[in-house]
Design a protein around this motif. Structure first.
Motif, PDB file in Angstrom:
ATOM      1  N   LYS A  77       0.886  -0.914  -0.094  1.00 52.54           N
ATOM      2  CA  LYS A  77       0.002  -0.027  -0.053  1.00 52.54           C
ATOM      3  C   LYS A  77       0.858   1.199  -0.359  1.00 52.54           C
ATOM      4  O   LYS A  77       1.983   1.271   0.658  1.00 52.54           O
ATOM      5  N   GLY A  78       0.625   2.036  -0.796  1.00 55.35           N
ATOM      6  CA  GLY A  78       1.428   3.364  -0.904  1.00 55.35           C
ATOM      7  C   GLY A  78       3.019   3.015  -1.540  1.00 55.35           C
ATOM      8  O   GLY A  78       3.818   3.716  -1.042  1.00 55.35           O
ATOM      9  N   PHE A  79       3.086   1.841  -2.255  1.00 52.62           N
ATOM     10  CA  PHE A  79       4.192   1.468  -2.559  1.00 52.62           C
ATOM     11  C   PHE A  79       4.765   2.410  -3.991  1.00 52.62           C
ATOM     12  O   PHE A  79       3.957   2.758  -4.741  1.00 52.62           O
ATOM     13  N   LYS A  80       6.064   2.886  -3.998  1.00 56.85           N
ATOM     14  CA  LYS A  80       6.577   3.544  -4.876  1.00 56.85           C
ATOM     15  C   LYS A  80       7.364   2.877  -5.949  1.00 56.85           C
ATOM     16  O   LYS A  80       8.256   2.318  -5.713  1.00 56.85           O
ATOM     17  N   MET A  81       6.642   2.746  -7.142  1.00 55.02           N
ATOM     18  CA  MET A  81       7.436   1.691  -7.918  1.00 55.02           C
ATOM     19  C   MET A  81       8.866   2.004  -8.437  1.00 55.02           C
ATOM     20  O   MET A  81       9.415   1.429  -8.697  1.00 55.02           O
ATOM     21  N   ASP A  82       9.099   3.316  -8.402  1.00 50.76           N
ATOM     22  CA  ASP A  82      10.555   3.838  -9.001  1.00 50.76           C
ATOM     23  C   ASP A  82      11.560   3.386  -7.943  1.00 50.76           C
ATOM     24  O   ASP A  82      12.752   3.486  -8.464  1.00 50.76           O
ATOM     25  N   THR A  83      11.310   3.094  -6.643  1.00 49.61           N
ATOM     26  CA  THR A  83      12.381   2.722  -5.870  1.00 49.61           C
ATOM     27  C   THR A  83      12.779   1.189  -5.995  1.00 49.61           C
ATOM     28  O   THR A  83      13.955   0.923  -5.407  1.00 49.61           O
ATOM     29  N   VAL A  84      12.387   0.482  -6.718  1.00 53.74           N
ATOM     30  CA  VAL A  84      12.774  -0.829  -7.036  1.00 53.74           C
ATOM     31  C   VAL A  84      13.106  -1.067  -8.664  1.00 53.74           C
ATOM     32  O   VAL A  84      12.454  -0.377  -9.249  1.00 53.74           O
ATOM     33  N   GLU A  85      13.946  -1.964  -8.771  1.00 54.34           N
ATOM     34  CA  GLU A  85      14.056  -2.238 -10.058  1.00 54.34           C
ATOM     35  C   GLU A  85      13.202  -3.225 -10.446  1.00 54.34           C
ATOM     36  O   GLU A  85      13.045  -4.436  -9.912  1.00 54.34           O
ATOM     37  N   THR A  86      12.622  -2.805 -11.526  1.00 51.68           N
ATOM     38  CA  THR A  86      11.625  -3.676 -12.163  1.00 51.68           C
ATOM     39  C   THR A  86      12.111  -4.754 -13.381  1.00 51.68           C
ATOM     40  O   THR A  86      12.692  -4.307 -14.072  1.00 51.68           O
ATOM     41  N   LYS A  87      12.228  -6.108 -13.043  1.00 50.92           N
ATOM     42  CA  LYS A  87      12.535  -6.820 -14.160  1.00 50.92           C
ATOM     43  C   LYS A  87      11.558  -7.334 -15.051  1.00 50.92           C
ATOM     44  O   LYS A  87      10.246  -7.463 -14.775  1.00 50.92           O
TER      45      LYS A  87
END
Ligand code: ASP
Length: 442
Positions: A115-125
Motif C-alpha cells: 500500500k503506498g508502494f513507490k514503483m521507482d524505488t525498485v528495479e522492475t525486471k
C-alpha cells in the motif's frame, strides 16, 4: 570418542551456513565490482563447488527414491494399507497447503504490504511469464508413456507412480519375487550410504552456495521491498512454528522440540539449495533415521511431499497476490481470495521442487484472478532469498505429514524419535574397515 567431542554434521553445516552468509555479505558490501573476487571467488570457486555439491545431491535422488519406494511398498505388504497411506498423506498435504495460503492471505491483509508502494524505488525486471502447465496435463503426465525417459529426466511423479506399480506387482507375484525385494533392499542401503558420503562434505558445499548467493544479492536489495519480504517471512514463521508443530502435537503427541531439532540439518540443506528435490535424500534420511519413521511410510510420503507439497511456496504466492493487488490498487474481494487459495493449492501440486519455480507458477494464480503479470517483475529481486526460506518450510511440512501418517499406521519407532543421538552423522559412519573386509573376501 577420544577427541574433545567430535563436531556433529549439523553443527558443521550450520557453521558453513553462517560463515557463508558473513563472507557473502562482506564481499557484497566491500568488494562489489572487484573483478578478481567476482571471477575467481563468486563466479569461480563458490559457483563451481556449490554447483558440484547440488549435482551430487541430485545424483542421489532418482535411484534413492526408486529403491526406497520399492522396499517401502513391499514393506507395507498390503495393497489396502498402501491406498490408506496414500489417501491420508495426500489429504494432509492439501490441508496443510490450504492452511498455509489462508494464513498468508490473512496476514498480508492485516499488514497490507504494497500500500503506498513507490514503483521507482525498485528495479522492475521484465517477466518472462512461462506458460504454467494446465492442471489436466499435470495429472496426465503422472503416468509415464516411456518410463526410461521419466527416469532419465527425473520426473518425480512419474517415477513415484512407476515404482509403486513395480512394488505392487512384486507383491502380487509373491514369494518367487523375493530375490528382487532382497536386491532392492541392498541397493537401498547402498544408496543411503551414498547420501552419507555426500553429506560428509556438506558444510563446504553449503558455505559456497550461501557465500555466492549473498555476494551477488546482498541485503540492501531488501529495503524497498521490506514490507513484502517480512510479511512472507512472518507467514512462513507462523506456519512453521505454530501450524505445523501444533498439527504434529495434536495428531501424534510427540515433542515438537525434538522434531525441529532433528529436522535442522535438512532445513539447512533446503535453505542452501532452495530445492526440495535436491534436499530429498537428506529429508528422507532425517525422517527415517532421525525421527524413526519406518521406511515403508517414509519412502512413500517424503518423495510425494517433495513433489506435491509446497506450503512455503503457497505462502509466498498468497502474500504476493495481495501485494500485487495493493500495488496496482485492485480489489480482489472474497471470491478472488478463495480463487487464490484454490489455485495456489493446485499450483503447489504442479510446482517442481527446484529453485524459483514457485514464481513461475505464481503467473497461473495471477492470471486466474486477473492481476497483471508484470507484478512478478517487482518481487523477482528478493525472490531468491525467499525461495531459500520457503523451501525449508516446504520440506518441514513433508516431514511433519510423514510423521503423522506413520503414527497413524503405527509405523514409528518411538525410541529412535526420542533418542537425541539417533541417526546423527559423524565421520565414524564411514567404516573403511568394512570396505576392506569386503575387498578381501572377494
Ligand atoms: N524452491 C522451492 C522448492 O524447491 C519451490 C519454489 O517455491 O520455487 O521447494
Amino acid at each position: 570418542m577420544s577427541e574433545a567431542k567430535k563436531m556433529s554434521l549439523t553443527v558443521k553445516v550450520l557453521l558453513g551456513l553462517v560463515l557463508g552468509l558473513i563472507t557473502g555479505v562482506l564481499i557484497n558490501t566491500f568488494l562489489a565490482g572487484n573483478a578478481f573476487v567476482d571471477t575467481w571467488l563468486t563466479n569461480g570457486v563458490f559457483h563451481m563447488v556449490g554447483k558440484m555439491f547440488v549435482n551430487a545431491l541430485k545424483m542421489l535422488v532418482v535411484p534413492l527414491v526408486t529403491f526406497s519406494l520399492i522396499c517401502g511398498v513391499c514393506g507395507i505388504g498390503d495393497i489396502k494399507a498402501l491406498g490408506r497411506i496414500g489417501t491420508k498423506s495426500f489429504g494432509l498435504y492439501v490441508l496443510t497447503t490450504a492452511i498455509a495460503i489462508s494464513t498468508a492471505i490473512l496476514l498480508a491483509t492485516i499488514i497490507g504490504p504494497g500500500k503506498g508502494f513507490k514503483m521507482d524505488t525498485v528495479e522492475t525486471k521484465d517477466v518472462v511469464a512461462k506458460e504454467a502447465p494446465p492442471v489436466t496435463q499435470v495429472f496426465i503426465d503422472i503416468i509415464p508413456s516411456n518410463p526410461i525417459k521419466a527416469f532419465a529426466e527425473g520426473e518425480m511423479l512419474s517415477i513415484i507412480f512407476y515404482a509403486i506399480m513395480f512394488g505392487v506387482s512384486i507383491l502380487l507375484v509373491g514369494a518367487r519375487a523375493r530375490p528382487i525385494v532382497d536386491a532392492a533392499e541392498m541397493l537401498n542401503e547402498v544408496a543411503m550410504k551414498m547420501v552419507t558420503l555426500v553429506m560428509s562434505i556438506a558444510h563446504i558445499g553449503v558455505f559456497c552456495l550461501i557465500a555466492k548467493t549473498f555476494a551477488q544479492q546482498g541485503i540492501g536489495l531488501l529495503l524497498p521491498m521490506a514490507s513484502y519480504f517480512f510479511t512472507v517471512v512472518g507467514a512462513l514463521a507462523i506456519h512453521l512454528f505454530v501450524t505445523l508443530l501444533a498439527l504434529l502435537f495434536v495428531f501424534t503427541r510427540l515433542s515438537p522440540m525434538t522434531f525441529m531439532k532433528k529436522m535442522r540439518n535438512a532445513q539447512a540443506f533446503a535453505f542452501s539449495t532452495a530445492s526440495s528435490s535436491a534436499t530429498l535424500p537428506i529429508t528422507l534420511r532425517s525422517v527415517s533415521e532421525r525421527l524413526g519413521v519406518n521406511n515403508s511410510v517414509a519412502s512413500f510420503t517424503v518423495p510425494l511431499g517433495a513433489t506435491i507439497n509446497m506450503d512455503g511456496t503457497a505462502i509466498m504466492q498468497g502474500v504476493a497476490t495481495v501485494f500485487i493487488a495493493n500495488v496496482y490498487g485492485i480489489e480482489l474481494g472474497l471470491g478472488g481470495y478463495l480463487t487464490v487459495i484454490g489455485m495456489s493449492v493446485l499450483a503447489s501440486i504442479g510446482t517442481a521442487g527446484v529453485p524459483g519455480v514457485g514464481l513461475i507458477m505464481l503467473a497461473m494464480v495471477l492470471n486466474q484472478v486477473g492481476l497483471p503479470l508484470e507484478g512478478i517483475g517487482i518481487i523477482m529481486g528478493v525472490d531468491r532469498l525467499l525461495d531459500m526460506c520457503r523451501t525449508a518450510v516446504n520440506i518441514t511440512g513433508d516431514a511433519m505429514v510423514s510423521t503423522v501418517v506413520a503414527k497413524g499406521e503405527n509405523k514409528i519407532d518411538y525410541d529412535v524419535y526420542r533418542d537425541p543421538e539417533a541417526g546423527v552423522l559423524d565421520a565414524d559412519d564411514i567404516h573403511i574397515t568394512d570396505a576392506e573386509k569386503l575387498a578381501h573376501a572377494s
